[in-house]
Every structure is written in C-alpha cells, then in structure tokens.
Design a protein around this motif. Structure first.
Motif, PDB file in Angstrom:
ATOM      1  N   VAL A   1       0.824  -1.206   0.000  1.00 10.77           N
ATOM      2  CA  VAL A   1       0.000   0.000   0.000  1.00 10.77           C
ATOM      3  C   VAL A   1       0.858   1.256   0.000  1.00 10.77           C
ATOM      4  CG1 VAL A   1      -1.939  -1.103   1.174  1.00 10.77           C
ATOM      5  CG2 VAL A   1      -0.197   0.041   2.518  1.00 10.77           C
ATOM      6  N   VAL A   2       0.280   2.331  -0.506  1.00 12.46           N
ATOM      7  CA  VAL A   2       0.882   3.658  -0.454  1.00 12.46           C
ATOM      8  C   VAL A   2      -0.089   4.514   0.350  1.00 12.46           C
ATOM      9  CG1 VAL A   2       1.666   5.639  -1.793  1.00 12.46           C
ATOM     10  CG2 VAL A   2       1.930   3.329  -2.723  1.00 12.46           C
ATOM     11  N   LEU A   3       0.406   5.094   1.440  1.00 13.38           N
ATOM     12  CA  LEU A   3      -0.442   5.892   2.320  1.00 13.38           C
ATOM     13  C   LEU A   3      -0.008   7.350   2.262  1.00 13.38           C
ATOM     14  CD1 LEU A   3      -0.177   3.426   5.301  1.00 13.38           C
ATOM     15  CD2 LEU A   3      -2.153   3.717   3.823  1.00 13.38           C
ATOM     16  N   ASP A   4      -0.903   8.224   1.841  1.00  9.41           N
ATOM     17  CA  ASP A   4      -0.652   9.658   1.875  1.00  9.41           C
ATOM     18  C   ASP A   4      -1.290  10.186   3.154  1.00  9.41           C
ATOM     19  OD1 ASP A   4       0.783   9.925  -0.507  1.00  9.41           O
ATOM     20  OD2 ASP A   4      -1.053  10.015  -1.689  1.00  9.41           O
ATOM     21  N   ILE A   5      -0.477  10.816   3.989  1.00  8.71           N
ATOM     22  CA  ILE A   5      -0.923  11.292   5.290  1.00  8.71           C
ATOM     23  C   ILE A   5      -0.953  12.816   5.271  1.00  8.71           C
ATOM     24  CG2 ILE A   5      -0.404  11.305   7.756  1.00  8.71           C
ATOM     25  CD1 ILE A   5       1.293   8.729   7.150  1.00  8.71           C
ATOM     26  N   SER A   6      -2.045  13.381   5.737  1.00  7.61           N
ATOM     27  CA  SER A   6      -2.187  14.835   5.859  1.00  7.61           C
ATOM     28  C   SER A   6      -2.558  15.148   7.300  1.00  7.61           C
ATOM     29  CB  SER A   6      -3.298  15.357   4.949  1.00  7.61           C
ATOM     30  OG  SER A   6      -3.009  15.087   3.613  1.00  7.61           O
ATOM     31  N   ALA A   7      -1.955  16.197   7.850  1.00  6.00           N
ATOM     32  CA  ALA A   7      -2.261  16.617   9.216  1.00  6.00           C
ATOM     33  C   ALA A   7      -1.964  18.101   9.364  1.00  6.00           C
ATOM     34  CB  ALA A   7      -1.447  15.810  10.217  1.00  6.00           C
ATOM     35  N   ALA A   8      -2.361  18.647  10.487  1.00 13.79           N
ATOM     36  CA  ALA A   8      -2.163  20.067  10.746  1.00 13.79           C
ATOM     37  C   ALA A   8      -0.706  20.408  11.028  1.00 13.79           C
ATOM     38  CB  ALA A   8      -3.033  20.516  11.921  1.00 13.79           C
ATOM     39  N   ASP A   9       0.063  19.425  11.570  1.00 13.72           N
ATOM     40  CA  ASP A   9       1.435  19.745  11.966  1.00 13.72           C
ATOM     41  C   ASP A   9       2.357  18.539  11.768  1.00 13.72           C
ATOM     42  OD1 ASP A   9       1.787  18.330  14.830  1.00 13.72           O
ATOM     43  OD2 ASP A   9      -0.263  19.062  14.586  1.00 13.72           O
ATOM     44  N   GLU A  10       3.672  18.816  11.759  1.00 13.68           N
ATOM     45  CA  GLU A  10       4.674  17.772  11.529  1.00 13.68           C
ATOM     46  C   GLU A  10       4.698  16.733  12.640  1.00 13.68           C
ATOM     47  OE1 GLU A  10       8.582  18.873  10.242  1.00 13.68           O
ATOM     48  OE2 GLU A  10       7.822  20.606   9.144  1.00 13.68           O
ATOM     49  N   ASP A  11       4.501  17.146  13.885  1.00 15.30           N
ATOM     50  CA  ASP A  11       4.524  16.189  14.993  1.00 15.30           C
ATOM     51  C   ASP A  11       3.452  15.115  14.822  1.00 15.30           C
ATOM     52  OD1 ASP A  11       6.661  17.479  16.201  1.00 15.30           O
ATOM     53  OD2 ASP A  11       5.402  18.618  17.587  1.00 15.30           O
ATOM     54  N   THR A  12       2.274  15.516  14.373  1.00 16.21           N
ATOM     55  CA  THR A  12       1.186  14.556  14.175  1.00 16.21           C
ATOM     56  C   THR A  12       1.513  13.584  13.055  1.00 16.21           C
ATOM     57  OG1 THR A  12      -0.420  16.165  14.975  1.00 16.21           O
ATOM     58  CG2 THR A  12      -1.281  14.323  13.676  1.00 16.21           C
TER      59      THR A  12
END
Length: 69
Positions: free
Chosen positions: A14-25
């Motif tokens: 699988v290829v997972l694209d992750i989006s979040a508000a900040d780098e720590d998350t």
C-alpha cells in the motif's frame, strides 16, 4: 506526487498519503505504522503552498509485521 507502480503492484502493498495540521502529528502516525508493519519508515514531510497543514507518504507491506528493534 505520482505513485510508483511497484509500490502497489501486489496485494498487501500500500501507499499511504498522510495529511495533518502539523509535523509532529504526521511523524507520530508514521512511527505508529512502522510499529505495526514493514514500512518505508519516517519519510520527509512537505507543505504544499496555498494549502493548510503538512503531508507525507509512506509505503507499507501489510503482509509483513514490523521488525523488532
């Protein structure tokens, strides 16, 4: 960003694209994934101009558990 066919050519890859508000998350999510499965590890995080938050991409083989250590 284009997905290389070899990273999703077989069942269980699988290829997972992750989006979040900040780098720590984003980094916490990547670390959690690598505890569960064989992954590409913690990958670079990027920002897209004009869009909120940060993104990262992880490649994983969910057929294989993570390697301890």
């Amino acid at each position: 960003m284009e997905i290389d066919e070899q990273h999703s050519a077989e069942p269980g890859l699988v290829v997972l694209d992750i989006s979040a508000a900040d780098e720590d998350t984003v980094r916490a999510v990547m670390e959690g994934l690598q505890q569960q499965w064989a992954t590409s590890g913690v990958t670079p995080v990027w920002r897209t101009p004009g869009e909120a938050g940060v993104k990262a991409r992880v490649y994983a083989d969910i057929r294989r558990p993570s390697t301890p250590g």
